[in-house]
Design a protein around this motif. Sequence first.
Motif, PDB file in Angstrom:
ATOM      1  N   SER A 277     -71.954 -83.191 -32.652  1.00  0.00           N
ATOM      2  CA  SER A 277     -72.026 -84.412 -31.852  1.00  0.00           C
ATOM      3  C   SER A 277     -73.071 -85.382 -32.375  1.00  0.00           C
ATOM      4  O   SER A 277     -74.271 -85.114 -32.321  1.00  0.00           O
ATOM      5  CB  SER A 277     -72.359 -84.061 -30.395  1.00  0.00           C
ATOM      6  N   SER A 278     -72.610 -86.530 -32.870  1.00  0.00           N
ATOM      7  CA  SER A 278     -73.537 -87.595 -33.254  1.00  0.00           C
ATOM      8  C   SER A 278     -74.221 -88.182 -32.028  1.00  0.00           C
ATOM      9  O   SER A 278     -75.340 -88.686 -32.109  1.00  0.00           O
ATOM     10  CB  SER A 278     -72.782 -88.690 -34.023  1.00  0.00           C
ATOM     11  N   GLY A 279     -73.538 -88.105 -30.876  1.00  0.00           N
ATOM     12  CA  GLY A 279     -74.153 -88.563 -29.640  1.00  0.00           C
ATOM     13  C   GLY A 279     -75.383 -87.759 -29.291  1.00  0.00           C
ATOM     14  O   GLY A 279     -76.386 -88.300 -28.802  1.00  0.00           O
ATOM     15  N   THR A 280     -75.333 -86.447 -29.556  1.00  0.00           N
ATOM     16  CA  THR A 280     -76.493 -85.591 -29.305  1.00  0.00           C
ATOM     17  C   THR A 280     -77.678 -86.010 -30.158  1.00  0.00           C
ATOM     18  O   THR A 280     -78.815 -86.059 -29.688  1.00  0.00           O
ATOM     19  CB  THR A 280     -76.131 -84.125 -29.573  1.00  0.00           C
ATOM     20  N   THR A 281     -77.426 -86.328 -31.425  1.00  0.00           N
ATOM     21  CA  THR A 281     -78.529 -86.723 -32.304  1.00  0.00           C
ATOM     22  C   THR A 281     -79.156 -88.034 -31.852  1.00  0.00           C
ATOM     23  O   THR A 281     -80.381 -88.186 -31.896  1.00  0.00           O
ATOM     24  CB  THR A 281     -78.048 -86.841 -33.760  1.00  0.00           C
ATOM     25  N   ASN A 282     -78.341 -88.973 -31.411  1.00  0.00           N
ATOM     26  CA  ASN A 282     -78.918 -90.226 -30.924  1.00  0.00           C
ATOM     27  C   ASN A 282     -79.623 -90.030 -29.582  1.00  0.00           C
ATOM     28  O   ASN A 282     -80.585 -90.743 -29.271  1.00  0.00           O
ATOM     29  CB  ASN A 282     -77.841 -91.305 -30.845  1.00  0.00           C
ATOM     30  N   LEU A 283     -79.164 -89.065 -28.797  1.00  0.00           N
ATOM     31  CA  LEU A 283     -79.907 -88.669 -27.597  1.00  0.00           C
ATOM     32  C   LEU A 283     -81.276 -88.133 -27.991  1.00  0.00           C
ATOM     33  O   LEU A 283     -82.296 -88.428 -27.358  1.00  0.00           O
ATOM     34  CB  LEU A 283     -79.117 -87.609 -26.829  1.00  0.00           C
ATOM     35  N   LEU A 284     -81.328 -87.349 -29.067  1.00  0.00           N
ATOM     36  CA  LEU A 284     -82.604 -86.850 -29.584  1.00  0.00           C
ATOM     37  C   LEU A 284     -83.502 -87.995 -30.043  1.00  0.00           C
ATOM     38  O   LEU A 284     -84.727 -87.955 -29.855  1.00  0.00           O
ATOM     39  CB  LEU A 284     -82.360 -85.879 -30.745  1.00  0.00           C
ATOM     40  N   SER A 285     -82.913 -89.030 -30.620  1.00  0.00           N
ATOM     41  CA  SER A 285     -83.698 -90.207 -30.992  1.00  0.00           C
ATOM     42  C   SER A 285     -84.320 -90.836 -29.750  1.00  0.00           C
ATOM     43  O   SER A 285     -85.461 -91.301 -29.776  1.00  0.00           O
ATOM     44  CB  SER A 285     -82.810 -91.228 -31.720  1.00  0.00           C
ATOM     45  N   GLY A 286     -83.551 -90.818 -28.645  1.00  0.00           N
ATOM     46  CA  GLY A 286     -84.092 -91.317 -27.387  1.00  0.00           C
ATOM     47  C   GLY A 286     -85.228 -90.456 -26.858  1.00  0.00           C
ATOM     48  O   GLY A 286     -86.197 -90.972 -26.286  1.00  0.00           O
ATOM     49  N   ILE A 287     -85.126 -89.147 -27.052  1.00  0.00           N
ATOM     50  CA  ILE A 287     -86.219 -88.257 -26.654  1.00  0.00           C
ATOM     51  C   ILE A 287     -87.465 -88.550 -27.479  1.00  0.00           C
ATOM     52  O   ILE A 287     -88.596 -88.565 -26.959  1.00  0.00           O
ATOM     53  CB  ILE A 287     -85.805 -86.779 -26.802  1.00  0.00           C
ATOM     54  N   LEU A 288     -87.286 -88.810 -28.757  1.00  0.00           N
ATOM     55  CA  LEU A 288     -88.424 -89.162 -29.609  1.00  0.00           C
ATOM     56  C   LEU A 288     -89.091 -90.446 -29.114  1.00  0.00           C
ATOM     57  O   LEU A 288     -90.323 -90.558 -29.131  1.00  0.00           O
ATOM     58  CB  LEU A 288     -87.971 -89.318 -31.060  1.00  0.00           C
ATOM     59  N   ARG A 289     -88.278 -91.400 -28.689  1.00  0.00           N
ATOM     60  CA  ARG A 289     -88.849 -92.650 -28.168  1.00  0.00           C
ATOM     61  C   ARG A 289     -89.779 -92.365 -26.985  1.00  0.00           C
ATOM     62  O   ARG A 289     -90.828 -93.023 -26.828  1.00  0.00           O
ATOM     63  CB  ARG A 289     -87.718 -93.604 -27.749  1.00  0.00           C
ATOM     64  N   LYS A 290     -89.439 -91.371 -26.157  1.00  0.00           N
ATOM     65  CA  LYS A 290     -90.239 -91.034 -24.974  1.00  0.00           C
ATOM     66  C   LYS A 290     -91.604 -90.428 -25.324  1.00  0.00           C
ATOM     67  O   LYS A 290     -92.480 -90.332 -24.476  1.00  0.00           O
ATOM     68  CB  LYS A 290     -89.470 -90.054 -24.083  1.00  0.00           C
ATOM     69  N   GLN A 291     -91.772 -90.008 -26.586  1.00  0.00           N
ATOM     70  CA  GLN A 291     -93.030 -89.372 -26.988  1.00  0.00           C
ATOM     71  C   GLN A 291     -94.131 -90.378 -27.289  1.00  0.00           C
ATOM     72  O   GLN A 291     -95.289 -89.997 -27.506  1.00  0.00           O
ATOM     73  CB  GLN A 291     -92.808 -88.490 -28.224  1.00  0.00           C
ATOM     74  N   PHE A 292     -93.790 -91.656 -27.287  1.00  0.00           N
ATOM     75  CA  PHE A 292     -94.761 -92.671 -27.698  1.00  0.00           C
ATOM     76  C   PHE A 292     -94.974 -93.689 -26.586  1.00  0.00           C
ATOM     77  O   PHE A 292     -94.053 -94.011 -25.823  1.00  0.00           O
ATOM     78  CB  PHE A 292     -94.279 -93.365 -28.975  1.00  0.00           C
ATOM     79  N   ASP A 293     -96.178 -94.220 -26.512  1.00  0.00           N
ATOM     80  CA  ASP A 293     -96.525 -95.175 -25.459  1.00  0.00           C
ATOM     81  C   ASP A 293     -95.851 -96.526 -25.665  1.00  0.00           C
ATOM     82  O   ASP A 293     -95.601 -97.248 -24.702  1.00  0.00           O
ATOM     83  CB  ASP A 293     -98.044 -95.365 -25.397  1.00  0.00           C
ATOM     84  N   SER A 294     -95.569 -96.857 -26.931  1.00  0.00           N
ATOM     85  CA  SER A 294     -94.955 -98.162 -27.196  1.00  0.00           C
ATOM     86  C   SER A 294     -93.789 -98.015 -28.169  1.00  0.00           C
ATOM     87  O   SER A 294     -93.697 -97.036 -28.917  1.00  0.00           O
ATOM     88  CB  SER A 294     -95.982 -99.133 -27.795  1.00  0.00           C
ATOM     89  N   HIS A 295     -92.927 -99.007 -28.140  1.00  0.00           N
ATOM     90  CA  HIS A 295     -91.785 -99.009 -29.047  1.00  0.00           C
ATOM     91  C   HIS A 295     -92.255 -99.107 -30.499  1.00  0.00           C
ATOM     92  O   HIS A 295     -91.666 -98.494 -31.393  1.00  0.00           O
ATOM     93  CB  HIS A 295     -90.852-100.180 -28.719  1.00  0.00           C
ATOM     94  N   GLN A 296     -93.312 -99.853 -30.725  1.00  0.00           N
ATOM     95  CA  GLN A 296     -93.824-100.013 -32.082  1.00  0.00           C
ATOM     96  C   GLN A 296     -94.312 -98.681 -32.642  1.00  0.00           C
ATOM     97  O   GLN A 296     -94.080 -98.368 -33.825  1.00  0.00           O
ATOM     98  CB  GLN A 296     -94.973-101.033 -32.093  1.00  0.00           C
TER      99      GLN A 296
END
Length: 439
Positions: A277-296
């Motif tokens: 599932s490529s959707g799962t990998t992009n979900l994982l990208s979203g989880i990575l986004r949650k690890q940081f205080d800012s988008h940058q």
Amino acid sequence: MKLIKRTFLLLATVITLIIFFNYPKLNIIAGYSAKSTASSVFLAKRSLSLTDKTDNNFSPINLANDIVSEIKKEATATAIGLLKRKASYRDGLGAVLIPNKKTKLVNNKPKRSTPDLKTPFPYGNKAPKDTVFNNINYTKIRSAVDDIFNDSTQTRAALVIYKDQIIAEKYDTGFDKNSLLLGWSMTKSITSTIFGILQCQGKINIQDNAPFDEWKNDERKNITIHNLLQMNSGLEWDEDYNSISDVTKMLFLEEDMTKVQLEKPLIGKPNERWNYSSGTTNLLSGILRKQFDSHQEYLDFWYTNLIDKIGMNSMVIETDAKGNYVGSSYAWATARDWAKLGLLYLHNGNWNGTNLFDKDWVNYATTPTPTSDGWYGAQIWLNAGSRYSDLPKNMFSFDGYQGQYVFIIPDYDLVIVRLGLTKNIDFNQYLKKIINSIQ
């Protein structure tokens, strides 16, 4: 006259129905062509004519007509004159489809470091050392590489690295060591590697439940990051590139690709059914986004802690309209830079004396998912199930659509890259020939 009118009306009705039922397909066709064209022309610096002749010249994508605007850095594709899609190029972020007129693009750029032009490849970007190994039959290895370059295979780049040194390298006409080539699903292995780096830094625990409030009140609350990395979460997903499916709708219709898998229901239980599932990998990208205080910070981390850190300075990972890395599909790099990712894994996460991750992560990432028949680990393809019958079972690889590969063969200290437009190669025989050239 009445017969003519009825015939015309019937014909018009039939045409209307054909368009109505095929309109969604035209949307995907035009979307693919526009995105492919924008990336090829503005990121990879190819001509529109070469792009249409090669990258977009297969059915049904060749039904679209493409034009580009050099001033606006945009590509527009029209499917059989009926439906138009537009893709926009942003420096540092690559190309992105514009889903609708109301879409507002997130254009934050990641910070990049200056390439090391003093240190020879692979640890820098200076020309590699001229090394000759007495135990290599160079005639055999050149023959093996030459055999995968023809009209049928459409290989664009082939690279063989032995003990950190290039022992074979070849490019198709119009391509060279500086050409950016799309890795497609090899990008998944980069996404996984970011988790490995965070895990080794003590900033994430992949055994934790996936951090989504949307799942807290149903059975999905038990899905772990580990389940997602191994693609056996039990979530519904249809990965079919030849139809209107979950993956084609995600890549060519969605503004935020991290949310598509998030909204899918369970059709099984975690750890009981492997489902690519490529959707799962992009979900994982979203989880990575949650690890940081800012988008940058999220944008920068992929480059400062992995990509630029090991000198993959040519690489660009494209983002969706909301600024999320499309971790499933959209990394571009030279063949040499793709090889560096393979070398990092060959050396168990150590890059020229610096540990980005450790051997435990490599062992984890290359451990077969229980339900994959030995084919798949944590976003990495395996040979544990003897998919390649004549090759070591501990070989593993980063794989992508249309035959993008980085093979890592620890037993022979080899990293082998192949990039192209088709999978019409017997890779078992190809890799066997390369191994047999080492005496």
